[in-house]
Design a protein around this motif. Structure first.
Motif, PDB file in Angstrom:
ATOM      1  N   GLU A  96      -1.626 -41.542 -36.369  1.00 30.95           N
ATOM      2  CA  GLU A  96      -2.424 -40.346 -36.064  1.00 30.95           C
ATOM      3  C   GLU A  96      -3.902 -40.704 -36.137  1.00 30.95           C
ATOM      4  O   GLU A  96      -4.686 -40.364 -35.234  1.00 30.95           O
ATOM      5  CB  GLU A  96      -2.127 -39.222 -37.057  1.00 30.95           C
ATOM      6  CG  GLU A  96      -0.775 -38.583 -36.913  1.00 30.95           C
ATOM      7  CD  GLU A  96      -0.461 -37.615 -38.062  1.00 30.95           C
ATOM      8  OE1 GLU A  96      -1.393 -37.207 -38.801  1.00 30.95           O
ATOM      9  OE2 GLU A  96       0.720 -37.278 -38.218  1.00 30.95           O
ATOM     10  N   ASP A  97      -4.294 -41.385 -37.226  1.00 33.93           N
ATOM     11  CA  ASP A  97      -5.696 -41.770 -37.419  1.00 33.93           C
ATOM     12  C   ASP A  97      -6.152 -42.747 -36.330  1.00 33.93           C
ATOM     13  O   ASP A  97      -7.263 -42.620 -35.797  1.00 33.93           O
ATOM     14  CB  ASP A  97      -5.899 -42.403 -38.796  1.00 33.93           C
ATOM     15  CG  ASP A  97      -5.741 -41.404 -39.926  1.00 33.93           C
ATOM     16  OD1 ASP A  97      -5.656 -40.181 -39.663  1.00 33.93           O
ATOM     17  OD2 ASP A  97      -5.686 -41.850 -41.092  1.00 33.93           O
ATOM     18  N   LEU A  98      -5.319 -43.720 -36.014  1.00 28.64           N
ATOM     19  CA  LEU A  98      -5.665 -44.690 -34.972  1.00 28.64           C
ATOM     20  C   LEU A  98      -5.867 -44.000 -33.634  1.00 28.64           C
ATOM     21  O   LEU A  98      -6.887 -44.200 -32.965  1.00 28.64           O
ATOM     22  CB  LEU A  98      -4.571 -45.754 -34.843  1.00 28.64           C
ATOM     23  CG  LEU A  98      -4.707 -46.695 -33.630  1.00 28.64           C
ATOM     24  CD1 LEU A  98      -5.962 -47.548 -33.738  1.00 28.64           C
ATOM     25  CD2 LEU A  98      -3.466 -47.545 -33.480  1.00 28.64           C
ATOM     26  N   PHE A  99      -4.921 -43.169 -33.231  1.00 26.41           N
ATOM     27  CA  PHE A  99      -5.003 -42.527 -31.923  1.00 26.41           C
ATOM     28  C   PHE A  99      -6.183 -41.563 -31.847  1.00 26.41           C
ATOM     29  O   PHE A  99      -6.824 -41.442 -30.805  1.00 26.41           O
ATOM     30  CB  PHE A  99      -3.687 -41.823 -31.578  1.00 26.41           C
ATOM     31  CG  PHE A  99      -2.523 -42.771 -31.446  1.00 26.41           C
ATOM     32  CD1 PHE A  99      -2.702 -44.086 -31.057  1.00 26.41           C
ATOM     33  CD2 PHE A  99      -1.237 -42.345 -31.728  1.00 26.41           C
ATOM     34  CE1 PHE A  99      -1.633 -44.969 -30.943  1.00 26.41           C
ATOM     35  CE2 PHE A  99      -0.153 -43.209 -31.617  1.00 26.41           C
ATOM     36  CZ  PHE A  99      -0.361 -44.519 -31.222  1.00 26.41           C
ATOM     37  N   GLU A 100      -6.486 -40.915 -32.954  1.00 22.18           N
ATOM     38  CA  GLU A 100      -7.664 -40.041 -32.995  1.00 22.18           C
ATOM     39  C   GLU A 100      -8.938 -40.879 -32.833  1.00 22.18           C
ATOM     40  O   GLU A 100      -9.836 -40.512 -32.078  1.00 22.18           O
ATOM     41  CB  GLU A 100      -7.712 -39.265 -34.306  1.00 22.18           C
ATOM     42  CG  GLU A 100      -8.897 -38.315 -34.395  1.00 22.18           C
ATOM     43  CD  GLU A 100      -8.943 -37.535 -35.696  1.00 22.18           C
ATOM     44  OE1 GLU A 100     -10.058 -37.199 -36.122  1.00 22.18           O
ATOM     45  OE2 GLU A 100      -7.870 -37.272 -36.275  1.00 22.18           O
ATOM     46  N   ALA A 101      -9.010 -42.006 -33.516  1.00 16.63           N
ATOM     47  CA  ALA A 101     -10.199 -42.863 -33.464  1.00 16.63           C
ATOM     48  C   ALA A 101     -10.458 -43.419 -32.070  1.00 16.63           C
ATOM     49  O   ALA A 101     -11.616 -43.592 -31.675  1.00 16.63           O
ATOM     50  CB  ALA A 101     -10.072 -44.007 -34.471  1.00 16.63           C
ATOM     51  N   ILE A 102      -9.397 -43.680 -31.316  1.00 12.93           N
ATOM     52  CA  ILE A 102      -9.584 -44.262 -29.975  1.00 12.93           C
ATOM     53  C   ILE A 102      -9.482 -43.202 -28.871  1.00 12.93           C
ATOM     54  O   ILE A 102      -9.569 -43.531 -27.691  1.00 12.93           O
ATOM     55  CB  ILE A 102      -8.592 -45.414 -29.707  1.00 12.93           C
ATOM     56  CG1 ILE A 102      -7.139 -44.926 -29.708  1.00 12.93           C
ATOM     57  CG2 ILE A 102      -8.813 -46.537 -30.707  1.00 12.93           C
ATOM     58  CD1 ILE A 102      -6.125 -45.977 -29.275  1.00 12.93           C
ATOM     59  N   GLY A 103      -9.296 -41.941 -29.277  1.00  8.71           N
ATOM     60  CA  GLY A 103      -9.254 -40.862 -28.295  1.00  8.71           C
ATOM     61  C   GLY A 103      -7.952 -40.760 -27.527  1.00  8.71           C
ATOM     62  O   GLY A 103      -7.910 -40.164 -26.451  1.00  8.71           O
ATOM     63  N   GLU A 104      -6.884 -41.307 -28.052  1.00  7.91           N
ATOM     64  CA  GLU A 104      -5.575 -41.270 -27.381  1.00  7.91           C
ATOM     65  C   GLU A 104      -4.845 -39.988 -27.768  1.00  7.91           C
ATOM     66  O   GLU A 104      -4.604 -39.736 -28.939  1.00  7.91           O
ATOM     67  CB  GLU A 104      -4.737 -42.474 -27.789  1.00  7.91           C
ATOM     68  CG  GLU A 104      -3.331 -42.473 -27.223  1.00  7.91           C
ATOM     69  CD  GLU A 104      -3.299 -42.395 -25.710  1.00  7.91           C
ATOM     70  OE1 GLU A 104      -2.712 -41.427 -25.194  1.00  7.91           O
ATOM     71  OE2 GLU A 104      -3.843 -43.293 -25.050  1.00  7.91           O
ATOM     72  N   LYS A 105      -4.501 -39.178 -26.768  1.00  9.98           N
ATOM     73  CA  LYS A 105      -3.842 -37.900 -27.045  1.00  9.98           C
ATOM     74  C   LYS A 105      -2.436 -37.810 -26.449  1.00  9.98           C
ATOM     75  O   LYS A 105      -1.754 -36.823 -26.635  1.00  9.98           O
ATOM     76  CB  LYS A 105      -4.692 -36.750 -26.514  1.00  9.98           C
ATOM     77  CG  LYS A 105      -6.037 -36.665 -27.215  1.00  9.98           C
ATOM     78  CD  LYS A 105      -6.888 -35.558 -26.680  1.00  9.98           C
ATOM     79  CE  LYS A 105      -8.190 -35.580 -27.459  1.00  9.98           C
ATOM     80  NZ  LYS A 105      -9.259 -34.895 -26.869  1.00  9.98           N
ATOM     81  N   ASN A 106      -2.012 -38.842 -25.740  1.00 10.19           N
ATOM     82  CA  ASN A 106      -0.748 -38.776 -25.016  1.00 10.19           C
ATOM     83  C   ASN A 106       0.393 -39.526 -25.697  1.00 10.19           C
ATOM     84  O   ASN A 106       1.472 -39.631 -25.129  1.00 10.19           O
ATOM     85  CB  ASN A 106      -0.931 -39.301 -23.589  1.00 10.19           C
ATOM     86  CG  ASN A 106      -1.900 -38.451 -22.801  1.00 10.19           C
ATOM     87  OD1 ASN A 106      -1.858 -37.229 -22.879  1.00 10.19           O
ATOM     88  ND2 ASN A 106      -2.796 -39.082 -22.082  1.00 10.19           N
ATOM     89  N   ILE A 107       0.158 -40.054 -26.879  1.00 13.71           N
ATOM     90  CA  ILE A 107       1.210 -40.797 -27.573  1.00 13.71           C
ATOM     91  C   ILE A 107       1.554 -40.063 -28.854  1.00 13.71           C
ATOM     92  O   ILE A 107       0.676 -39.715 -29.645  1.00 13.71           O
ATOM     93  CB  ILE A 107       0.764 -42.239 -27.902  1.00 13.71           C
ATOM     94  CG1 ILE A 107       0.408 -42.997 -26.618  1.00 13.71           C
ATOM     95  CG2 ILE A 107       1.861 -42.976 -28.674  1.00 13.71           C
ATOM     96  CD1 ILE A 107      -0.174 -44.386 -26.853  1.00 13.71           C
ATOM     97  N   ASN A 108       2.834 -39.828 -29.066  1.00 13.71           N
ATOM     98  CA  ASN A 108       3.300 -39.171 -30.282  1.00 13.71           C
ATOM     99  C   ASN A 108       3.301 -40.181 -31.428  1.00 13.71           C
ATOM    100  O   ASN A 108       4.019 -41.186 -31.364  1.00 13.71           O
ATOM    101  CB  ASN A 108       4.709 -38.612 -30.050  1.00 13.71           C
ATOM    102  CG  ASN A 108       5.252 -37.914 -31.274  1.00 13.71           C
ATOM    103  OD1 ASN A 108       5.380 -38.511 -32.332  1.00 13.71           O
ATOM    104  ND2 ASN A 108       5.572 -36.644 -31.105  1.00 13.71           N
ATOM    105  N   PRO A 109       2.502 -39.927 -32.486  1.00 18.72           N
ATOM    106  CA  PRO A 109       2.421 -40.892 -33.592  1.00 18.72           C
ATOM    107  C   PRO A 109       3.757 -41.164 -34.279  1.00 18.72           C
ATOM    108  O   PRO A 109       4.040 -42.294 -34.659  1.00 18.72           O
ATOM    109  CB  PRO A 109       1.437 -40.244 -34.569  1.00 18.72           C
ATOM    110  CG  PRO A 109       0.638 -39.305 -33.730  1.00 18.72           C
ATOM    111  CD  PRO A 109       1.571 -38.821 -32.669  1.00 18.72           C
ATOM    112  N   SER A 110       4.599 -40.159 -34.415  1.00 17.44           N
ATOM    113  CA  SER A 110       5.900 -40.356 -35.072  1.00 17.44           C
ATOM    114  C   SER A 110       6.816 -41.234 -34.234  1.00 17.44           C
ATOM    115  O   SER A 110       7.496 -42.119 -34.754  1.00 17.44           O
ATOM    116  CB  SER A 110       6.565 -39.009 -35.355  1.00 17.44           C
ATOM    117  OG  SER A 110       5.792 -38.283 -36.287  1.00 17.44           O
ATOM    118  N   THR A 111       6.842 -40.996 -32.947  1.00 18.44           N
ATOM    119  CA  THR A 111       7.651 -41.816 -32.044  1.00 18.44           C
ATOM    120  C   THR A 111       7.128 -43.246 -32.017  1.00 18.44           C
ATOM    121  O   THR A 111       7.905 -44.209 -32.078  1.00 18.44           O
ATOM    122  CB  THR A 111       7.635 -41.226 -30.621  1.00 18.44           C
ATOM    123  OG1 THR A 111       8.114 -39.882 -30.677  1.00 18.44           O
ATOM    124  CG2 THR A 111       8.484 -42.036 -29.661  1.00 18.44           C
TER     125      THR A 111
END
Length: 126
Positions: A17-32
């Motif tokens: 979640e933190d990684l995807f937020e930091a790089i602006g990625e919104k299309n990948i589910n962190p749990s998956t």
């Protein structure tokens, strides 16, 4: 996690979640993503050369246990993949027992899993 600031369960997705937020990625589910990441850790693991021979030479001469703060979804399948579990008197994964290294409760639990445990002064943790 080792400092008790986050549970292993939460860590599984929070780090992504933190990684995807930091790089602006919104299309990948962190749990998956986390579930696939853990599977890849298992499949990409390799056993170091000489490990089997070393364990063969130590088995029966010493009591051996694996004690790890690693995640259960990775550690146990890795050991199974390399057919290593039979070398050890016990395997303790902090994620399964609610205590982590270096907590005293973790090591007290470990001692209870070792048949006829050695004196604590004779234990080496690597």
């Amino acid at each position: 996690m080792e400092n008790g600031k986050i549970t292993a369960e939460k860590l599984r997705s929070k780090r992504f979640e933190d990684l995807f937020e930091a790089i602006g990625e919104k299309n990948i589910n962190p749990s998956t993503f986390s579930a696939q990441f853990l599977q890849n850790l298992i499949h990409a693991s390799e056993k170091y050369e000489g490990v089997t021979e070393l364990l063969d030479s130590l088995k029966g001469k010493f009591k051996m246990s694996i004690v790890t703060n690693g995640l259960k979804e990775v550690q146990r399948p890795r050991l199974a993949k390399f057919e290593m579990t039979h070398y050890f008197d016990s395997i303790v994964v902090s994620d399964e027992i609610g205590f982590k290294k270096p907590q005293g409760d973790f090591f007290e639990y470990v001692m209870k899993t070792i048949p006829n445990p050695p004196n604590k002064s004779e234990i080496l943790i690597i």
